[in-house]
Scaffold this motif. Sequence first.
Motif, mmCIF file in Angstrom:
data_model
loop_
_atom_site.group_PDB
_atom_site.id
_atom_site.type_symbol
_atom_site.label_atom_id
_atom_site.label_comp_id
_atom_site.label_asym_id
_atom_site.label_seq_id
_atom_site.Cartn_x
_atom_site.Cartn_y
_atom_site.Cartn_z
ATOM 1 N N UNK A 136 4.067 15.117 3.395
ATOM 2 C CA UNK A 136 4.825 14.211 4.442
ATOM 3 C C UNK A 136 4.302 12.922 3.886
ATOM 4 N N UNK A 137 5.176 11.799 4.438
ATOM 5 C CA UNK A 137 4.556 10.337 4.234
ATOM 6 C C UNK A 137 3.924 9.998 5.648
ATOM 7 N N UNK A 138 2.606 9.567 5.521
ATOM 8 C CA UNK A 138 1.913 9.264 6.664
ATOM 9 C C UNK A 138 1.897 7.621 7.087
ATOM 10 N N UNK A 139 3.027 7.303 6.539
ATOM 11 C CA UNK A 139 3.100 5.589 7.027
ATOM 12 C C UNK A 139 4.745 5.336 7.219
ATOM 13 N N UNK A 140 5.093 4.342 7.972
ATOM 14 C CA UNK A 140 6.313 3.898 8.123
ATOM 15 C C UNK A 140 6.891 3.356 6.796
ATOM 16 N N UNK A 141 8.137 3.035 6.995
ATOM 17 C CA UNK A 141 8.722 2.437 5.493
ATOM 18 C C UNK A 141 8.145 1.132 5.368
ATOM 19 N N UNK A 142 8.019 0.976 4.080
ATOM 20 C CA UNK A 142 7.363 -0.325 3.553
ATOM 21 C C UNK A 142 8.692 -1.222 3.286
ATOM 22 N N UNK A 143 9.005 -2.298 3.850
ATOM 23 C CA UNK A 143 10.089 -3.252 3.963
ATOM 24 C C UNK A 143 10.016 -4.044 2.568
ATOM 25 N N UNK A 144 8.723 -4.481 2.271
ATOM 26 C CA UNK A 144 8.685 -5.121 0.942
ATOM 27 C C UNK A 144 9.065 -4.182 -0.222
ATOM 28 N N UNK A 145 8.814 -3.149 -0.329
ATOM 29 C CA UNK A 145 8.662 -2.067 -1.462
ATOM 30 C C UNK A 145 10.388 -1.800 -1.500
ATOM 31 N N UNK A 146 11.100 -1.588 -0.165
ATOM 32 C CA UNK A 146 12.401 -1.215 -0.311
ATOM 33 C C UNK A 146 12.950 -2.462 -0.810
ATOM 34 N N UNK A 147 12.703 -3.660 -0.688
ATOM 35 C CA UNK A 147 13.567 -4.988 -1.041
ATOM 36 C C UNK A 147 13.302 -4.941 -2.671
ATOM 37 N N UNK A 148 12.016 -4.736 -3.192
ATOM 38 C CA UNK A 148 11.647 -4.733 -4.402
ATOM 39 C C UNK A 148 12.590 -3.848 -5.327
ATOM 40 N N UNK A 149 12.854 -2.550 -4.652
ATOM 41 C CA UNK A 149 13.521 -1.532 -5.148
ATOM 42 C C UNK A 149 15.121 -2.025 -5.508
ATOM 43 N N UNK A 150 15.476 -2.675 -4.343
ATOM 44 C CA UNK A 150 16.848 -3.172 -4.416
ATOM 45 C C UNK A 150 17.028 -4.462 -5.475
ATOM 46 N N UNK A 151 16.008 -5.130 -5.562
ATOM 47 C CA UNK A 151 15.902 -6.196 -6.639
ATOM 48 C C UNK A 151 15.806 -5.621 -8.053
ATOM 49 N N UNK A 152 15.068 -4.688 -8.081
ATOM 50 C CA UNK A 152 15.078 -3.890 -9.608
ATOM 51 C C UNK A 152 16.413 -3.338 -10.057
ATOM 52 N N UNK A 153 17.010 -2.744 -9.101
ATOM 53 C CA UNK A 153 18.100 -2.166 -9.238
ATOM 54 C C UNK A 153 19.477 -3.229 -9.754
ATOM 55 N N UNK A 154 19.123 -4.259 -8.872
ATOM 56 C CA UNK A 154 20.583 -5.530 -8.941
ATOM 57 C C UNK A 154 20.142 -6.612 -10.046
ATOM 58 N N UNK A 155 18.743 -6.919 -10.317
ATOM 59 C CA UNK A 155 18.339 -7.716 -11.206
ATOM 60 C C UNK A 155 17.154 -7.464 -11.757
ATOM 61 N N UNK A 156 17.200 -6.421 -12.769
ATOM 62 C CA UNK A 156 15.831 -6.083 -13.462
ATOM 63 C C UNK A 156 15.309 -7.447 -14.418
ATOM 64 N N UNK A 157 16.126 -8.340 -14.637
ATOM 65 C CA UNK A 157 15.680 -9.262 -15.437
ATOM 66 C C UNK A 157 14.714 -10.202 -14.939
#
Length: 296
Positions: free
Chosen positions: A7-28
């Motif tokens: 179980x994840x014991x913390x709520x969603x990390x919005x920064x990590x979510x944004x970073x994941x989206x950036x890595x997918x869209x613009x890895x460069x």
Amino acid sequence: MTDDAKLHLTSADTTETLLAQLRDAAPQIFSEGRVDFARLQAALGEHIDANPERYGLTWAGKRDAFRNVQVPSVATLRPQLEESVNWGSTENLIIEGDNLEVLKLLQKPYHGKVKMIYIDPPYNTGNDFIYEDDFTAEKEAYQSGSGERDEEGNRMIANTESNGRFHSDWLSMMYARIRLCRNVLEEGGVCLISCDDREEANLRKVCDEVFGEGNRLDRGSMIWKSACSPRGFNHVIKDHEFILAYARNIDLVDYDTADSSKEDEFFDGQLWIARTAANPVCRITFPAGIRSEGPD
């Protein structure tokens, strides 16, 4: 227990979510796992605004409010089975708790799933309370300073007009919550926020920033007649309050209209009013000699 079953014991990390989206869209734009701002500028080209003078609303504490959004919550929602009705089959939930912490906890399970959010915040009248988001304060210190809580247990502090950060504290409170609200809205979802003239202009700018000006619904506000308008011989009568209306994506909002064929309801354009004892049919009588025009 496997990693997948933990179980994840913390709520969603919005920064990590944004970073994941950036890595997918613009890895460069990443270098050694971190965003390289020079690469980001190069990737965006003319869309980067490097001018230090720009249009926008800022206030003391805005940066801290933004950081507050990014801090995950470690709180837990606990079912109250003894107070619930049809717990195993109901599709309805009432969640009581500090609204900022609850919004953080809803980021994972309800991300992009909520159709409509209505917010009725403190109006910042100078005589009311606003939510206290400093969770590092000791319980005794807080209670000695205010001791106020709303019906759901949210911690409140006084915000008088003599406070040097009277508008800033209120805006910081609203900014954090509106950003989290947008995350849980579905693409065609809408957010409605009540306010009066004290903060309407500031709140509109905050919503323009979070949702984008192009996502204002019906120019961004509805005006309704206040039930208790202060009157004075030397002042203009205050007679209206506002509901600001924004969509996550205005192009995907489903404008369903009400059923005008129902016998006990009125329907006029997109206004639907139930006829009840508390909301009866109204008649307006004009004194003799006054000219008037309008529908029957």
